[in-house]
Design a protein around this motif. Structure first.
Motif, PDB file in Angstrom:
ATOM      1  N   SER A  53       0.840  -1.194   0.000  1.00 18.96           N
ATOM      2  CA  SER A  53       0.000   0.000   0.000  1.00 18.96           C
ATOM      3  C   SER A  53       0.879   1.249   0.000  1.00 18.96           C
ATOM      4  N   VAL A  54       0.315   2.326  -0.533  1.00 14.91           N
ATOM      5  CA  VAL A  54       1.025   3.594  -0.567  1.00 14.91           C
ATOM      6  C   VAL A  54       1.301   4.065   0.865  1.00 14.91           C
ATOM      7  N   GLU A  55       0.341   3.814   1.736  1.00 14.90           N
ATOM      8  CA  GLU A  55       0.481   4.216   3.138  1.00 14.90           C
ATOM      9  C   GLU A  55       1.633   3.475   3.810  1.00 14.90           C
ATOM     10  N   GLY A  56       1.704   2.165   3.561  1.00 17.45           N
ATOM     11  CA  GLY A  56       2.788   1.351   4.119  1.00 17.45           C
ATOM     12  C   GLY A  56       4.145   1.826   3.623  1.00 17.45           C
ATOM     13  N   LEU A  57       4.190   2.165   2.318  1.00 18.88           N
ATOM     14  CA  LEU A  57       5.447   2.652   1.738  1.00 18.88           C
ATOM     15  C   LEU A  57       5.913   3.922   2.452  1.00 18.88           C
ATOM     16  N   ARG A  58       4.979   4.824   2.683  1.00 21.44           N
ATOM     17  CA  ARG A  58       5.362   6.091   3.324  1.00 21.44           C
ATOM     18  C   ARG A  58       5.718   5.896   4.798  1.00 21.44           C
ATOM     19  N   ARG A  59       4.982   4.975   5.466  1.00 21.41           N
ATOM     20  CA  ARG A  59       5.183   4.789   6.899  1.00 21.41           C
ATOM     21  C   ARG A  59       6.482   4.043   7.169  1.00 21.41           C
ATOM     22  N   ASN A  60       6.732   3.006   6.341  1.00 20.66           N
ATOM     23  CA  ASN A  60       7.913   2.181   6.624  1.00 20.66           C
ATOM     24  C   ASN A  60       8.608   1.793   5.313  1.00 20.66           C
ATOM     25  N   PRO A  61       9.309   2.779   4.706  1.00 25.16           N
ATOM     26  CA  PRO A  61       9.929   2.514   3.401  1.00 25.16           C
ATOM     27  C   PRO A  61      10.948   1.370   3.464  1.00 25.16           C
ATOM     28  N   ARG A  62      11.628   1.202   4.590  1.00 22.14           N
ATOM     29  CA  ARG A  62      12.652   0.151   4.658  1.00 22.14           C
ATOM     30  C   ARG A  62      12.005  -1.230   4.493  1.00 22.14           C
ATOM     31  N   ALA A  63      10.930  -1.464   5.237  1.00 26.19           N
ATOM     32  CA  ALA A  63      10.227  -2.755   5.131  1.00 26.19           C
ATOM     33  C   ALA A  63       9.693  -2.919   3.700  1.00 26.19           C
ATOM     34  N   PHE A  64       9.118  -1.853   3.168  1.00 26.25           N
ATOM     35  CA  PHE A  64       8.515  -1.920   1.830  1.00 26.25           C
ATOM     36  C   PHE A  64       9.561  -2.268   0.781  1.00 26.25           C
ATOM     37  N   PHE A  65      10.687  -1.558   0.783  1.00 28.62           N
ATOM     38  CA  PHE A  65      11.661  -1.765  -0.297  1.00 28.62           C
ATOM     39  C   PHE A  65      12.505  -3.026  -0.098  1.00 28.62           C
ATOM     40  N   THR A  66      12.673  -3.457   1.154  1.00 21.80           N
ATOM     41  CA  THR A  66      13.399  -4.707   1.370  1.00 21.80           C
ATOM     42  C   THR A  66      12.582  -5.858   0.799  1.00 21.80           C
ATOM     43  N   HIS A  67      11.293  -5.848   1.100  1.00 20.08           N
ATOM     44  CA  HIS A  67      10.414  -6.873   0.542  1.00 20.08           C
ATOM     45  C   HIS A  67      10.295  -6.713  -0.975  1.00 20.08           C
ATOM     46  N   GLY A  68      10.172  -5.454  -1.414  1.00 15.26           N
ATOM     47  CA  GLY A  68      10.016  -5.176  -2.847  1.00 15.26           C
ATOM     48  C   GLY A  68      11.222  -5.661  -3.646  1.00 15.26           C
ATOM     49  N   ARG A  69      12.401  -5.515  -3.066  1.00 13.55           N
ATOM     50  CA  ARG A  69      13.639  -5.951  -3.726  1.00 13.55           C
ATOM     51  C   ARG A  69      13.594  -7.454  -4.006  1.00 13.55           C
ATOM     52  N   GLU A  70      13.080  -8.231  -3.040  1.00 12.13           N
ATOM     53  CA  GLU A  70      12.956  -9.686  -3.218  1.00 12.13           C
ATOM     54  C   GLU A  70      11.951 -10.007  -4.311  1.00 12.13           C
ATOM     55  N   THR A  71      10.863  -9.277  -4.303  1.00  9.72           N
ATOM     56  CA  THR A  71       9.825  -9.516  -5.318  1.00  9.72           C
ATOM     57  C   THR A  71      10.380  -9.251  -6.711  1.00  9.72           C
ATOM     58  N   ILE A  72      11.135  -8.152  -6.846  1.00  8.84           N
ATOM     59  CA  ILE A  72      11.719  -7.812  -8.148  1.00  8.84           C
ATOM     60  C   ILE A  72      12.650  -8.927  -8.608  1.00  8.84           C
ATOM     61  N   ASP A  73      13.446  -9.456  -7.663  1.00  6.60           N
ATOM     62  CA  ASP A  73      14.349 -10.564  -7.996  1.00  6.60           C
ATOM     63  C   ASP A  73      13.579 -11.780  -8.486  1.00  6.60           C
ATOM     64  N   THR A  74      12.541 -12.147  -7.721  1.00 10.51           N
ATOM     65  CA  THR A  74      11.722 -13.306  -8.100  1.00 10.51           C
ATOM     66  C   THR A  74      11.197 -13.133  -9.510  1.00 10.51           C
ATOM     67  N   ILE A  75      10.712 -11.930  -9.809  1.00 11.67           N
ATOM     68  CA  ILE A  75      10.073 -11.673 -11.100  1.00 11.67           C
ATOM     69  C   ILE A  75      11.086 -11.634 -12.238  1.00 11.67           C
ATOM     70  N   LEU A  76      12.228 -10.986 -11.999  1.00 13.98           N
ATOM     71  CA  LEU A  76      13.234 -10.913 -13.070  1.00 13.98           C
ATOM     72  C   LEU A  76      13.802 -12.285 -13.394  1.00 13.98           C
ATOM     73  N   ASN A  77      13.839 -13.167 -12.384  1.00 16.17           N
ATOM     74  CA  ASN A  77      14.393 -14.503 -12.617  1.00 16.17           C
ATOM     75  C   ASN A  77      13.373 -15.490 -13.170  1.00 16.17           C
ATOM     76  N   ALA A  78      12.085 -15.125 -13.096  1.00 15.86           N
ATOM     77  CA  ALA A  78      11.040 -16.054 -13.550  1.00 15.86           C
ATOM     78  C   ALA A  78      11.038 -16.135 -15.069  1.00 15.86           C
ATOM     79  N   LYS A  79      10.641 -17.282 -15.588  1.00  9.15           N
ATOM     80  CA  LYS A  79      10.551 -17.451 -17.042  1.00  9.15           C
ATOM     81  C   LYS A  79       9.105 -17.758 -17.418  1.00  9.15           C
ATOM     82  N   PRO A  80       8.683 -17.295 -18.592  1.00  7.10           N
ATOM     83  CA  PRO A  80       7.319 -17.626 -19.027  1.00  7.10           C
ATOM     84  C   PRO A  80       7.149 -19.148 -19.090  1.00  7.10           C
ATOM     85  N   ASN A  81       5.974 -19.638 -18.686  1.00  7.92           N
ATOM     86  CA  ASN A  81       5.716 -21.081 -18.744  1.00  7.92           C
ATOM     87  C   ASN A  81       4.806 -21.400 -19.936  1.00  7.92           C
TER      88      ASN A  81
END
Ligand SMILES: [Zn+2]
Length: 444
Positions: A53-81
């Protein structure tokens, strides 16, 4: 399983270029977790308001971007099935229409799709929350990896947010575009195939309501199952793989060439299928008077005859095997509907009036719908050139099919000025292809 795959393929033939709506379920086979699946879904483990959520991002950017970084990794490494790849093939062969996806994983594009709407955004870019400056996602990744959290805009110092939809965000332009385009097609009954979506997230779950028919491939029940013509509760990769095998088998083992523009015989079948469904519903009703039913049945009778003549008259000798198989399928559908029609007449005791087929009017309206769809794209300030060319070609194909059908039905040819007007508009919008060439499919 095989019969159900044939049923799915039958729906795709009968309601040409169906739209596709995909959700998380299509990407789980690529290793991207589904947010909502009980037990395994991401949101079982964490609070979406904190990480999405936008609110979560503003309240706790560290938690948001640490989790977001993992998500980006998962997605960039995924291949179409298989699911993504088959949809890419089907779209390139013009067997399906646009893909609307709730996923942010970029796997449709990477799986070969050319016309898709990412209604929840994507992770390819990020935008400044203050000045809207857009940067590649690598900019966010690099800053986060240097412990610059939150990552900031080089122009104004505002927070860079990946271009995905968070709780509290507006829907992206893709959503409005997809709904607008879907609403352009009014005359030919249309199908949406929902794949791997639980249809619980709004406003996307309203989109299927724009469509006359729905098919659903999902491993859990959805709120729209009761409305669907077909529900397949199987692995998506398995279903799509089997579907593609069946198409290859119909095309002598070769991947099909794109269907030619104007190969619209399925439109006649879609229309008749819907009419037959209407007629079947009249058995139990007493409101419609016998006279109006006799007139309506008269139109359907004439339409069935006309559709048969039009399909039989098409010079199919040089067409690829898939197209021949589709024409055979359509003729068999007409036989099926004729039988249903005859038994409806004998059950109700209604004698159909002698009427003229309504196809000329239907195909004229369909041509106009397609011209409007084309103009939807030329209205954009930044039209996608490929899509503009595609929609112009679709409209030209509709004109060709309309002319051909009228000739076979012995009705006056469409006014030449409609064609000239359309070409002028296409020219105004810098369409490059030779639209007259598309009409050649129908030169006898
Ligand atoms: Zn900025």
């Amino acid at each position: 399983m095989e019969t159900r795959i044939s049923d799915l393929l039958g729906l795709i033939f009968r309601f040409p270029a169906p739209w596709i709506l995909t959700g998380a379920g299509i990407s789980t086979e690529s290793g991207i977790p589904d947010f909502r699946s009980p037990g395994t879904g991401l949101w079982e483990k964490m609070d979406p308001m904190e990480f999405a959520s936008v609110e979560g991002l503003r309240r706790n950017p560290r938690a948001f971007f640490t989790h977001g970084r993992e998500t980006i990794d998962t997605i960039l490494n995924a291949k179409p099935n298989t699911g993504h790849i088959v949809l890419g093939h089907l779209q390139q062969a013009r067997l399906i229409g646009p893909i609307v996806t709730q996923n942010v994983d970029d796997l449709h594009r990477r799986g070969g799709a050319i016309h898709y709407y990412e209604v929840h955004g994507h992770f390819r870019t990020a935008s400044c929350m203050s000045c809207r400056n857009q940067v590649p996602i690598s900019e966010v990744v690099n800053q986060v990896d240097r412990d610059q959290i939150p990552p900031v805009c080089g122009y104004c110092g505002g927070i860079l947010k990946p271009d995905v939809i968070l709780f509290g965000d507006m829907m992206p332009a893709d959503y409005q575009e997809a709904s607008l385009l879907a609403s352009r097609y009014q005359y030919i009954p249309k199908l949406m195939i929902v794949i791997g979506s639980s249809l619980t997230v709004s406003p996307v779950n309203y989109l299927p309501l724009e469509f006359n028919r729905i098919a659903i491939i999902n491993n859990t029940p959805t709120p729209m199952d009761y409305k669907a013509d077909l529900v397949l509760r199987q692995q998506i990769g398995q279903v799509m793989g089997a579907l593609w095998d069946e198409i290859l088998a119909l095309n002598d083992g070769k991947a099909p060439e794109p269907l030619p523009y104007g190969f619209n015989f399925g439109h006649l079948i879609a229309y008749l299928d819907n009419e037959m469904r209407f007629l079947a519903g009249q058995k139990t009703r007493t409101t419609a008077s016998k006279e109006s039913l006799a007139r309506h049945a008269g139109y359907i009778k004439a339409d069935l005859e006309a559709a048969q003549s039009i399909i039989q008259a098409f010079p199919a000798d040089d067409r690829q095997p898939l197209e021949k198989a589709m024409l055979q399928f359509y003729l068999a559908e007409i036989e099926r509907m004729k039988k249903e029609f005859a038994s409806w007449c004998s059950e109700t005791g209604i004698e159909p009036n002698a009427e003229q087929s309504r196809f000329s009017k239907l195909l004229q309206d369909n041509f106009k719908d397609n011209v409007n769809a084309f103009l939807t794209y030329t209205d954009e300030t930044e039209p996608l050139p490929d899509l503009v060319e595609h929609f112009a070609a679709c409209a030209a194909g509709c004109f060709g099919f309309w002319s051909f059908s009228n000739r076979i039905m012995g009705q006056p040819l469409p006014p030449q000025e409609e064609w000239e007007n359309f070409k002028k508009r296409a020219n105004d919008h810098r369409v490059e292809q030779d639209l007259d060439q598309i009409l050649k499919l129908f030169s006898l």
